[in-house]
Write an enzyme that holds these catalytic residues in place. Structure first.
Site, short mmCIF file in Angstrom:
data_model
loop_
_atom_site.label_atom_id
_atom_site.label_comp_id
_atom_site.label_asym_id
_atom_site.label_seq_id
_atom_site.Cartn_x
_atom_site.Cartn_y
_atom_site.Cartn_z
N GLU A 131 0.86 -1.18 0.00
CA GLU A 131 0.00 0.00 0.00
C GLU A 131 0.89 1.23 0.00
O GLU A 131 1.72 1.39 0.89
CB GLU A 131 -0.87 0.03 1.27
CG GLU A 131 -1.97 -0.99 1.26
CD GLU A 131 -2.82 -0.93 2.53
OE1 GLU A 131 -3.83 -1.64 2.59
OE2 GLU A 131 -2.46 -0.17 3.47
N ASP A 166 -4.72 9.23 10.77
CA ASP A 166 -3.38 8.74 11.05
C ASP A 166 -2.81 9.23 12.36
O ASP A 166 -3.00 10.38 12.75
CB ASP A 166 -2.44 9.13 9.91
CG ASP A 166 -2.69 8.29 8.66
OD1 ASP A 166 -2.60 7.06 8.78
OD2 ASP A 166 -3.03 8.86 7.61
N TYR A 172 -10.65 -4.33 3.89
CA TYR A 172 -9.68 -3.94 4.93
C TYR A 172 -10.42 -3.79 6.25
O TYR A 172 -11.28 -2.92 6.39
CB TYR A 172 -9.04 -2.62 4.51
CG TYR A 172 -7.86 -2.15 5.37
CD1 TYR A 172 -7.94 -2.07 6.75
CD2 TYR A 172 -6.68 -1.75 4.76
CE1 TYR A 172 -6.88 -1.63 7.50
CE2 TYR A 172 -5.60 -1.29 5.51
CZ TYR A 172 -5.71 -1.24 6.88
OH TYR A 172 -4.65 -0.78 7.62
#
Lengths: 402, 269
Positions: free
Chosen positions: B50, B61, B176
């Site tokens: 990725e 994040d 995912y």
């Protein structure tokens, strides 16, 4: 949005035309749906409405008056200027309307902890205040640049029992504080409500925050009817995210004879990074969960912004404003740091009112247009906050020792 | 037709292990080094890589990837540079499965159609957009699929059954699964309820492999997660290894590939 054609918004997906929506990581989808359900139940629940109304009246100090700015009007020799006095509210700005509403909702949802972001510190102070009132734990994220320039508000939040977390990432201003609050919320939503402070973010925030502030326009509509036996010709409000502006505008949208101007921060110049004027230089983008006009570079990276006022120093505008601007219902303009500062001094000297630097942008626009509009016309300016918080910053800029 | 991503998962399964999905920030610490790291990850045994597209406001994040994003942006990184990175990897004969991992805005700024054609030309196999849930992402997913690029959606512990099904039906390549509510970044332990969560998701997502990510950094954690799903994603730990090596003036490429080798070795079942 309620336009003269009776259309209201947003739609079920949180869209105002092509703007708005819910652009968030998957983890936040379920909490946003939970919030949406709780909010829709609460807003129609007579006991919630009664409790909020009581708080606004007997704790926050609503209704706020409309003041005729007599000496300012005379000095300009044109349209009459009225001021909607949100600066007289408890904690010093309109932000308390939304903070009380959302904290009351959070309590109803059983949340024990509140997080918020703040730019100028007014939303942080309002949220810390509401949390003290309800005995909830409060954490406020604030860019470290804003911590430095709004120090009185930082101390106020601490006095109110809130924890203030300086944010060092990115540009260290409002947008970075929102980033950090969202990162907190992604892991804490089970126990925590995020009191977003403007008409920004994913659905239902823009609609919910607007609803909590729409009391400003509802009052103003009734008050101006009494004073003027009619309606004002022009409403003027500053626009960072745009909560005070939408709060004033909303009740008036259905009257096509009422013009509306949103005043953005023109900063130092129109060079990228030197202002926060989204209408014009901004392009459609996605930031903080919503699709709206955004200051960004060619590659879609968010541009830094500048404004003398921390509360307007943000690269995106609330999605409903993007919509209203696109429809031509509201005109968006900008005034420079210098004009805002001049307006601050003029209102102080002529009316005995220190406006927040954010609100001074709206005053500056009124000063610019009143002479041309001419006598017989009426301009209603939303004085969204008081300027006490800005006094040390202004003293420092002007080389005065306090 | 099975693309490179599907084949990579199938190959790992045939070898009796979970696929190792390695995440790096494209352009960190600079474009040239990042290109060498990319090839080295596949050489070290990563099944899928990725490429994180740097963004100014990465709300999903943690601190490690935020810093990497800032370094990459400062070195001229961004969406266009990330596509260039993929294109040079392909031009040099690379045949690994490549996923672009981005936020919405850079793609919106390029234009979804323009992006898709450039990604296709660059040999990108899959695209995952962190802040584009199925509700907002349907038209884009259709554009991607028409270019034979796999749209990949995220699922989280908070996703109810209906959302799991929706994401599964819109995804190609793999789904995912975010292991915990939170941002990216290493954690001391895997969440206690991960086996139950993985089983719940696997039950609904029968058609596609499921990869688990977020908070997985050590070989031991990879070994545990490998027993629960078809693939394991390691991101922040790799990005951190690159950061530490770069700061110490050591070889970032060797640091990243050394870590990947140990992670792949742990992914057996």
């Amino acid at each position: 949005m309620t336009l003269s054609n009776g259309k209201t918004g947003p739609d079920a997906r949180g869209r105002f035309g092509e703007y708005g929506g819910r652009y968030v990581p998957e983890t936040l989808m379920a909490p946003l749906e939970e919030l949406d359900r709780a909010w829709r139940q609460a807003r129609h629940d007579p006991s919630f409405r009664k409790e909020l109304k009581d708080l606004l009246a007997n704790y926050a100090g609503r209704p706020t008056p409309v003041t005729v700015a007599r000496r300012l009007t005379e000095s300009l020799g044109g349209a009459q200027i009225l001021l909607k006095r949100e600066d007289l509210l408890h904690t010093g700005a309109h932000k308390i309307n939304n903070a009380l509403g959302q904290v009351l909702l959070a309590k109803r949802m059983g949340k024990e902890r509140i997080i918020a972001e703040t730019g100028a510190g007014q939303h942080g102070v309002a949220t810390a205040t509401a949390c003290a009132l309800f005995g909830l734990k409060c954490v406020v994220y604030m860019g470290s640049v804003d911590v430095a320039r709004q120090s009185p508000n930082v101390f106020r939040m601490k006095l109110l029992g809130a924890e203030v977390v300086p944010v060092e990432g990115g540009s260290k201003t409002l947008k970075d504080a929102i980033n950090e609050a969202m990162r907190d919320w992604v892991s804490s939503f089970a126990s925590t409500h995020y009191v977003l402070g403007s008409v920004l973010g994913p659905h239902p925030f823009p609609e919910m925050v607007r609803t909590f502030h729409s009391v400003i326009g509802q009052e103003a509509l009734a008050q101006t009817a009494k004073i003027l036996h009619g309606r004002p010709d022009l409403l003027v409000a500053c626009v960072g995210g745009g909560s005070n502006a939408i709060g004033l505008f909303h009740a008036f949208l259905k009257y096509p004879d009422v013009g509306m101007v949103g005043v953005e921060a023109g900063g130092r110049s129109f060079a990228p990074g030197e202002h926060a004027a989204r209408f014009g230089p901004g392009r459609v983008g996605v930031l903080h969960g919503t699709r709206t006009l955004l200051l960004q570079d060619e590659g879609g990276q968010v541009l830094p912004t500048h404004s003398i006022s921390a509360g307007l120093d943000y690269p995106a505008v609330g999605p409903e404003h993007a919509f209203l601007g696109g429809e031509g219902r509201v005109k968006y303009v900008s005034v420079t740091d210098g004009d805002a500062l001049d307006a601050f001094h003029r209102l102080a000297e002529l009316e005995g009112i220190l406006p927040a630097l954010e609100s001074a942008h709206a005053v500056a626009w009124a000063i610019q247009v009143a002479p041309a509009l001419g006598k017989g016309k009426v301009v209603l300016v939303n004085l969204s906050g008081r300027g006490d918080k800005d006094v040390p910053q202004i003293a420092a800029m002007e080389g005065v020792t306090t | 037709m099975r693309g490179r991503i599907g084949s990579a998962f199938a190959k790992a399964a045939a070898e009796g292990r979970a696929a190792l999905v390695a995440f790096i920030e494209a352009g960190d610490p600079d474009a040239a080094t990042s290109g060498r790291i990319l090839s080295a990850l596949f050489d070290a045994g990563a099944d899928v890589v990725e490429l994180g597209v740097p963004f100014s406001d990465p709300i999903a994040d943690g601190a490690v990837i935020q810093r990497a994003s800032e370094r990459a942006l400062a070195a001229g990184g961004g969406l266009a540079a990330s596509l260039d990175l993929a294109a040079s990897y392909r031009a040099s004969g690379g045949s690994g499965a490549l996923v672009l991992f981005s936020y919405s805005n850079p793609i919106l700024a390029m234009g979804e159609a323009e992006f898709t054609s450039r990604a296709s030309a660059a040999g990108v196999d899959g695209v995952l957009v962190t802040d584009l849930p199925p509700e907002e992402g349907r038209p884009f997913a259709a554009i991607l699929r028409s270019a034979r690029i796999d749209p990949i959606y995220l699922l989280a512990p908070s996703s109810p059954r209906a959302r799991i099904r929706k994401a599964a039906s819109l995804s190609r390549g793999f789904v995912y699964l975010v292991s915990r509510a939170g941002v990216t970044g290493a954690r001391a332990e895997l969440p206690g309820d991960l086996p139950e969560l993985a089983a719940r998701v696997k039950k609904e997502v029968r058609r596609l492999p499921v990869a688990i990510g977020f908070g997985i950094s050590t070989p031991g954690q990879v070994a545990s997660a490998a027993r629960l799903a078809d693939g394991v994603v390691v991101g922040s730990a790799l990005v951190r290894a690159v950061e530490v090596a770069a700061a110490a003036g050591e070889d970032c490429v060797a640091a990243a590939s050394g870590l990947v080798r140990s992670l792949v070795a742990a992914a057996g079942r």
